[in-house]
Design an enzyme around this catalytic site. Structure first.
Site, PDB file in Angstrom:
ATOM      1  N   GLY A  12       0.655  -1.731   0.260  1.00  0.00           N
ATOM      2  CA  GLY A  12      -0.458   0.025  -0.456  1.00  0.00           C
ATOM      3  C   GLY A  12       0.430   1.293   0.051  1.00  0.00           C
ATOM      4  N   ASP A  13       0.437   2.229  -0.370  1.00  0.00           N
ATOM      5  CA  ASP A  13       0.896   3.201  -0.238  1.00  0.00           C
ATOM      6  C   ASP A  13       2.091   3.871  -1.574  1.00  0.00           C
ATOM      7  OD1 ASP A  13      -0.594   4.258   2.223  1.00  0.00           O
ATOM      8  OD2 ASP A  13       0.842   2.806   3.838  1.00  0.00           O
ATOM      9  N   GLY A  15       1.727   5.348  -3.874  1.00  0.00           N
ATOM     10  CA  GLY A  15       1.459   7.063  -4.965  1.00  0.00           C
ATOM     11  C   GLY A  15       0.328   6.516  -5.953  1.00  0.00           C
ATOM     12  N   LYS A  16      -0.284   5.754  -5.796  1.00  0.00           N
ATOM     13  CA  LYS A  16      -1.658   5.062  -6.945  1.00  0.00           C
ATOM     14  C   LYS A  16      -2.081   6.119  -7.208  1.00  0.00           C
ATOM     15  CE  LYS A  16      -3.261   1.713  -4.145  1.00  0.00           C
ATOM     16  NZ  LYS A  16      -2.751   1.633  -2.653  1.00  0.00           N
ATOM     17  N   GLY A  40      -6.158   6.027   1.585  1.00  0.00           N
ATOM     18  CA  GLY A  40      -6.210   7.197   1.631  1.00  0.00           C
ATOM     19  C   GLY A  40      -5.303   7.337   0.578  1.00  0.00           C
ATOM     20  N   HIS A  41      -5.520   8.377  -0.676  1.00  0.00           N
ATOM     21  CA  HIS A  41      -5.072   9.118  -1.266  1.00  0.00           C
ATOM     22  C   HIS A  41      -4.871  10.946  -1.410  1.00  0.00           C
ATOM     23  CE1 HIS A  41      -5.514   5.352  -3.042  1.00  0.00           C
ATOM     24  NE2 HIS A  41      -6.986   5.562  -3.540  1.00  0.00           N
ATOM     25  N   THR A  42      -3.757  11.006  -1.318  1.00  0.00           N
ATOM     26  CA  THR A  42      -3.046  12.260  -1.448  1.00  0.00           C
ATOM     27  C   THR A  42      -2.985  12.921  -2.821  1.00  0.00           C
ATOM     28  OG1 THR A  42      -2.315  11.437   0.874  1.00  0.00           O
ATOM     29  CG2 THR A  42      -1.073  14.051  -0.453  1.00  0.00           C
ATOM     30  N   THR A 131      -5.680   0.322  10.779  1.00  0.00           N
ATOM     31  CA  THR A 131      -6.134   1.432  10.012  1.00  0.00           C
ATOM     32  C   THR A 131      -7.369   1.874  11.306  1.00  0.00           C
ATOM     33  OG1 THR A 131      -8.016   1.620   8.758  1.00  0.00           O
ATOM     34  CG2 THR A 131      -5.141   1.149   8.180  1.00  0.00           C
ATOM     35  N   GLN A 228      -4.807  -0.348  -0.982  1.00  0.00           N
ATOM     36  CA  GLN A 228      -3.840  -0.604  -0.553  1.00  0.00           C
ATOM     37  C   GLN A 228      -2.785  -1.776  -1.548  1.00  0.00           C
ATOM     38  OE1 GLN A 228      -6.728  -1.937   0.701  1.00  0.00           O
ATOM     39  NE2 GLN A 228      -7.217  -0.034   1.693  1.00  0.00           N
ATOM     40  N   GLY A 306      -1.964   8.829  10.218  1.00  0.00           N
ATOM     41  CA  GLY A 306      -0.827  10.348  10.561  1.00  0.00           C
ATOM     42  C   GLY A 306       0.583   9.169  10.694  1.00  0.00           C
ATOM     43  N   ARG A 309       5.060   5.664   8.347  1.00  0.00           N
ATOM     44  CA  ARG A 309       4.946   4.491   7.643  1.00  0.00           C
ATOM     45  C   ARG A 309       6.606   3.335   8.366  1.00  0.00           C
ATOM     46  NH1 ARG A 309       2.736   7.195   2.676  1.00  0.00           N
ATOM     47  NH2 ARG A 309       0.692   7.430   2.990  1.00  0.00           N
ATOM     48  N   LYS A 335       7.842   8.218  -6.994  1.00  0.00           N
ATOM     49  CA  LYS A 335       8.616   8.901  -5.738  1.00  0.00           C
ATOM     50  C   LYS A 335       9.897   8.786  -5.857  1.00  0.00           C
ATOM     51  CE  LYS A 335       6.589   9.414  -1.751  1.00  0.00           C
ATOM     52  NZ  LYS A 335       5.528   9.983  -0.449  1.00  0.00           N
TER      53      LYS A 335
HETATM   54  P1  IMP Z   1      -7.546  -2.106   8.043  1.00  0.00           P
HETATM   55  O1  IMP Z   1      -7.671  -2.766   6.554  1.00  0.00           O
HETATM   56  O2  IMP Z   1      -7.369  -0.862   9.061  1.00  0.00           O
HETATM   57  O3  IMP Z   1      -7.238  -4.190   8.598  1.00  0.00           O
HETATM   58  O4  IMP Z   1      -5.902  -2.603   8.245  1.00  0.00           O
HETATM   59  C1  IMP Z   1      -4.975  -4.317   7.813  1.00  0.00           C
HETATM   60  C2  IMP Z   1      -3.519  -3.725   7.740  1.00  0.00           C
HETATM   61  O5  IMP Z   1      -3.597  -3.073   6.300  1.00  0.00           O
HETATM   62  C3  IMP Z   1      -3.004  -3.472   8.359  1.00  0.00           C
HETATM   63  O6  IMP Z   1      -1.274  -3.218   9.106  1.00  0.00           O
HETATM   64  C4  IMP Z   1      -2.840  -1.962   8.057  1.00  0.00           C
HETATM   65  O7  IMP Z   1      -1.274  -0.800   7.985  1.00  0.00           O
HETATM   66  C5  IMP Z   1      -3.001  -1.515   6.476  1.00  0.00           C
HETATM   67  N1  IMP Z   1      -3.232  -1.052   5.763  1.00  0.00           N
HETATM   68  C6  IMP Z   1      -4.874  -0.997   5.777  1.00  0.00           C
HETATM   69  N2  IMP Z   1      -5.491   0.088   4.729  1.00  0.00           N
HETATM   70  C7  IMP Z   1      -3.655   0.087   3.515  1.00  0.00           C
HETATM   71  C8  IMP Z   1      -3.094   1.748   2.993  1.00  0.00           C
HETATM   72  O8  IMP Z   1      -4.161   2.160   2.778  1.00  0.00           O
HETATM   73  N3  IMP Z   1      -2.217   1.332   2.776  1.00  0.00           N
HETATM   74  C9  IMP Z   1      -1.029   0.656   3.646  1.00  0.00           C
HETATM   75  N4  IMP Z   1      -1.085   0.114   4.882  1.00  0.00           N
HETATM   76  C10 IMP Z   1      -2.483  -0.200   4.439  1.00  0.00           C
END
Ligand code: IMP
Length: 433
Positions: A12-13, A15-16, A40-42, A131, A228, A306, A309, A335
């Site tokens: 995840g994260d 830069g999609k 979360g998309h910035t 999260t 993700q 917040g 990472r 990036k």
């Molecule tokens: P959940 O999806 O909130 O249940 O979290 C499960 C796992 O997925 C955790 O390790 C979160 O940090 C990770 N995770 C969920 N959504 C994201 C995302 O958009 N980016 C990065 N990690 C994520």
């Protein structure tokens, strides 16, 4: 017509948001297909930041159709806030959004349960690091065939029946985990809030599956926006340190209700290094100053929570696994600029476990946790020229780095991002072509 799926190739994260935003120039419809407000998309448009959690990143192009698929879990309050935020910027004002009536709904007790489980897990060193957005509990209810769906928000008697039945089962669990089961007045407020949200969302709801199928049949360019990353996939990721949905390309078909034969291309997004949020194995993680430097340079703090990472070098075994799971036809590298100014840049090309060299992660997360990365290193380079529009514009070591990744990942690049803005991009191939 082309149907393209974009997926995160890591944890995840990646830069999609920026890549989907760029591809949306070519698409007529953009569909979010899994997860919920855990994403979360910035987006940075003309220097201005817009963070979305549910609304697809394609929202920044007025007139493009945005869809939230039935496979999602939607927090109605968050969605309404996002719609208002977009409309305040002149976006989503022409009926561009369609929310699947079959999508599941996240209610306050899902978030409460998620948080209580995490707190209980933390006490014994077993937290997932979710999260806390209620994602797991909402998908559990769906699998148990007790979930509340978007269509239920428009049916007061049915909603009440479902919420009361769910809480009847969950209240003892909430108490067992040290929480305060909701009082009747609080439950009534939750139901009233959900019904109010249902009334506000009604004009945006519909049959998402048919809407997408019609667009494809009409020959439109359709873009699926994954959330993700492949290594957080419920079935194929680093279980149990995963999210609760299908994050690989196949999830797009399942969530939207279209067959795999409709898909023309799958683009995986990978950062030029690696990050992970929450617990779970991360073989190339950098600790101490090295990790801090990367975190600071890349602004690696969760857009949703917040949280800082975890940061490390690019992990090619993990990337190969993501590419295999999603059948990626091309990769977008993001990036690359963040690595500018480092004295040396490394990339993990393989792992060793018990003296054996592996080109993909072992199946057991315990084995991944003790895997030793095998690195190849490159001399660092100075700041990248922000006006680089071709790989040949990159400094020699950066070019060598990009070419090595492409060769060892075994998937061609369609795009290299050299800065946060739309314009700071090397475009190599159009996935819709
Ligand atoms: P959940 O999806 O909130 O249940 O979290 C499960 C796992 O997925 C955790 O390790 C979160 O940090 C990770 N995770 C969920 N959504 C994201 C995302 O958009 N980016 C990065 N990690 C994520």
């Amino acid at each position: 017509m082309s149907v393209v799926i974009v997926v995160g190739a890591q944890w995840g994260d990646e830069g999609k948001g920026k890549v989907v935003d760029l591809f949306t120039e070519r698409a007529e419809m953009v569909i979010r297909y899994g997860g919920g407000a855990n994403a979360g998309h910035t987006l940075v448009i003309e220097g201005q930041k817009l963070v979305t959690h549910l609304v697809p990143s394609g929202v920044c192009h007025p007139g493009k159709s945005c869809v939230l698929g039935d496979g999602m879990v939607i927090d109605p309050q968050t969605l309404l806030e996002e719609i208002a935020q977009c409309q305040a910027r002149g976006l989503l004002s022409r009926g561009e959004l369609l929310v699947g009536l079959g999508a599941h709904v996240i209610l306050p007790y899902h978030k409460l349960l998620d948080a209580l489980r995490e707190d209980a897990g933390a006490k014994i060193g077993k937290a997932i690091g979710t999260t806390r957005r209620g994602i797991g509990p909402a998908y559990e209810a769906k699998a148990a065939r007790k979930g509340v769906r978007v269509r239920d928000l428009m049916k007061p008697a049915r909603l009440r029946e479902l919420v009361l039945a769910n809480l009847d089962e969950l209240s003892p669990l909430i108490a067992h985990l040290g929480g305060q089961p909701p009082a009747p007045a609080e439950i009534e407020r939750w139901i009233d809030d959900a019904l109010a949200a249902g009334r506000a969302l009604l004009p945006y709801t519909g049959d998402a599956g048919r809407h997408v199928a019609h667009a494809i049949a009409d020959g439109q360019h359709v873009l699926f926006e994954g959330a993700q990353g492949c290594l957080l996939d419920l079935d194929h990721g680093t279980y149990p340190y995963v999210t609760s949905s299908s994050t690989i390309a196949a999830g797009a078909c399942q969530s939207a209700g279209i067959g795999p034969t409709a898909i023309d291309a799958v683009v995986g997004i990978t950062k030029a290094y690696a990050t992970r949020v929450g617990a779970g194995p991360f073989p190339t993680e950098l600790h101490g100053d090295a990790g801090d430097r990367l975190r600071k340079a890349g602004g690696e703090f969760g857009a949703t929570t917040g949280r800082p990472r975890r940061c490390g070098w690019l992990d090619l075994p993990a990337l190969r696994m993501g590419a295999r799971l999603s059948g990626m036809t091309s990769l977008a590298l993001t990036k690359l600029d963040v690595l500018g100014g480092m004295s040396e840049v490394s990339v993990c090309v393989a792992y060793t476990v018990d003296g054996k060299e592996l080109d993909e992660p072992p199946i057991d997360p315990d084995d991944i946790a003790r895997a030793q990365p095998v690195y190849t290193s490159f001399p660092g380079w100075e700041k990248l020229p922000a006006d680089a529009r071709d790989v040949s514009d990159l400094p020699g070591p950066a070019r060598a780095y990009v070419e090595t990744i492409e060769r060892l990942a075994g998937v061609p690049f369609c795009l290299v991002s050299v800065g946060p803005d739309r314009t700071e991009t090397i475009r190599l191939h159009d996935p819709f072509a």
